[in-house]
Scaffold this active site. Structure first.
Site, short mmCIF file in Angstrom:
data_model
loop_
_atom_site.label_atom_id
_atom_site.label_comp_id
_atom_site.label_asym_id
_atom_site.label_seq_id
_atom_site.Cartn_x
_atom_site.Cartn_y
_atom_site.Cartn_z
N HIS A 150 0.84 -1.21 0.00
CA HIS A 150 0.00 0.00 0.00
C HIS A 150 0.87 1.25 0.00
CE1 HIS A 150 -3.25 -2.79 1.16
NE2 HIS A 150 -4.07 -1.86 0.69
N LYS A 154 -0.60 4.96 4.40
CA LYS A 154 -1.46 4.02 5.16
C LYS A 154 -0.92 3.86 6.58
CE LYS A 154 -3.86 -0.40 4.87
NZ LYS A 154 -5.14 0.20 5.29
P1 NAD Z 1 -8.13 9.58 4.99
O1 NAD Z 1 -7.36 9.82 6.23
O2 NAD Z 1 -7.60 10.13 3.68
O3 NAD Z 1 -9.64 10.16 5.16
C1 NAD Z 1 -10.42 10.05 6.33
C2 NAD Z 1 -11.21 11.35 6.45
O4 NAD Z 1 -12.23 11.19 7.43
C3 NAD Z 1 -10.34 12.55 6.88
O5 NAD Z 1 -10.57 13.63 6.00
C4 NAD Z 1 -10.88 12.87 8.29
O6 NAD Z 1 -10.82 14.26 8.60
C5 NAD Z 1 -12.32 12.42 8.13
N1 NAD Z 1 -13.05 12.21 9.38
C6 NAD Z 1 -12.62 11.61 10.51
N2 NAD Z 1 -13.62 11.61 11.44
C7 NAD Z 1 -14.68 12.20 10.86
C8 NAD Z 1 -16.01 12.48 11.28
N3 NAD Z 1 -16.43 12.16 12.50
N4 NAD Z 1 -16.85 13.08 10.40
C9 NAD Z 1 -16.45 13.42 9.15
N5 NAD Z 1 -15.20 13.18 8.70
C10 NAD Z 1 -14.33 12.58 9.54
O7 NAD Z 1 -8.33 8.01 4.88
P2 NAD Z 1 -8.77 7.17 3.61
O8 NAD Z 1 -7.56 6.66 2.89
O9 NAD Z 1 -9.82 7.90 2.85
O10 NAD Z 1 -9.42 5.90 4.33
C11 NAD Z 1 -10.55 6.06 5.18
C12 NAD Z 1 -10.90 4.70 5.78
O11 NAD Z 1 -11.34 3.82 4.74
C13 NAD Z 1 -9.74 3.97 6.46
O12 NAD Z 1 -10.25 3.29 7.59
C14 NAD Z 1 -9.24 3.00 5.40
O13 NAD Z 1 -8.59 1.87 5.95
C15 NAD Z 1 -10.56 2.63 4.77
N6 NAD Z 1 -10.50 2.13 3.39
C16 NAD Z 1 -11.45 1.21 3.08
C17 NAD Z 1 -11.54 0.75 1.79
C18 NAD Z 1 -12.65 -0.23 1.46
O14 NAD Z 1 -12.79 -0.64 0.29
N7 NAD Z 1 -13.47 -0.62 2.43
C19 NAD Z 1 -10.65 1.20 0.79
C20 NAD Z 1 -9.69 2.14 1.14
C21 NAD Z 1 -9.63 2.62 2.44
#
Ligand code: NAD
Length: 265
Positions: A150, A154
């Site tokens: 990744h 991450k």
């Molecule tokens: P990121 O850090 O780029 O984005 C997360 C965002 O959420 C940030 O902007 C943060 O400010 C915001 N946030 C946190 N708490 C919040 C709240 N209470 N209300 C509104 N916004 C809030 O992370 P990312 O790369 O976008 O990943 C996000 C999550 O998704 C991680 O847990 C990651 O592991 C997961 N993910 C899942 C998949 C999937 O297919 N299920 C794929 C990629 C990433």
């Protein structure tokens, strides 16, 4: 990006974590998708951009059918009560939940339908099925190693998807988590029979790569999945959103969604 006005028949969607990597991608994918109207792009604080066409907000609007959550484990918990109170279906893409979080999700699922997956790519779930089948058929004489790669941003390792693959292999072989080793170094001694190695690479801007190696005495079988863009996850989350709104309260996995979408694969 432009947000076209769409018919009243569309699914009213909110995306939480809308300024994160996955949230931005999901907001853009929803804007292109005629099935959805984006009613809220939920953030912790609204950006100071009056000209934005994206409906940033810190609360879910009264009229909303489904919320897609790509925040963090606390973020999911923060949005959960509002979804239960307002009867909003929930798609959870966020990873890293602990046992207490899972318990709260199970309680919420008595009232609303929830689909949760560490990986919303359809391809990964077909890979999981193949891995399950291979692990069951090849048996303990084949050594199994999981390798994931990744991007450098991450923050958890190994990935939730690697852990999901591990659990499927363990279940297929009737083994417990103690059979897994997460990386190796030093004087490890010979590889114990039945051990499953899990390895995490962090580099560059790799969106997501998982490969599983099955190695016997004179041959190796290797299968792999690579996500080229976050769109693979965003499209899966939107498919989950369109499907979950028609389900009864409960907690659903990607397996159910993949079965439901089989004709479209
Ligand atoms: P990121 O850090 O780029 O984005 C997360 C965002 O959420 C940030 O902007 C943060 O400010 C915001 N946030 C946190 N708490 C919040 C709240 N209470 N209300 C509104 N916004 C809030 O992370 P990312 O790369 O976008 O990943 C996000 C999550 O998704 C991680 O847990 C990651 O592991 C997961 N993910 C899942 C998949 C999937 O297919 N299920 C794929 C990629 C990433």
């Amino acid at each position: 990006m432009t947000l076209k006005s769409k018919s009243d028949e569309t699914i009213r969607l909110a995306v939480a974590g809308a300024r994160g990597r996955m949230g931005r991608c999901t907001v853009e994918a929803a804007a292109r998708d005629p099935r959805f109207t984006l009613t809220a792009a939920l953030v912790r604080s609204v950006p100071d951009r009056a000209d934005s066409v994206i409906p940033y907000g810190t609360d879910i609007p009264a009229r909303c059918d489904v919320l897609i959550d790509f925040t963090d484990a606390q973020g999911t918990q923060a949005w959960l009560p509002a979804c239960v109170e307002r009867g909003i279906s929930l798609v959870i893409g966020t990873t890293g939940h602990d046992a207490t979080h899972h318990q709260r999700l199970a309680e919420a699922a008595r009232h609303i339908p929830i689909i949760a997956a560490a990986n919303f790519s359809i391809g990964i779930h077909l890979l999981v099925r193949m891995v399950r089948e291979l692990a069951g058929q090849l048996g303990p004489t084949f050594d199994i190693e999981i390798v994931e790669a990744h991007h450098r941003g991450k923050t958890d390792a190994p990935s939730g998807t690697a852990l999901m693959l591990l659990d499927q292999i363990l279940a297929a072989r009737g083994q417990a988590r103690a059979a897994a080793v997460f990386g190796r170094h030093g004087r490890t001694g010979p590889r114990p029979e039945g051990q499953i190695g899990v390895h995490a690479l962090r580099m560059g801007d790799i969106v997501g790569h998982h490969e599983i190696h099955f190695s016997g005495s004179s041959e190796t079988l290797r299968i792999a999945h690579t996500a080229h863009s976050r769109n693979a996850f965003a499209q899966g989350a939107l498919a989950a959103a369109a499907w979950i709104i028609h389900q009864a309260p409960g907690i659903y996995s990607m397996d159910r969604l993949v079965d439901a979408l089989r004709i479209d694969l």
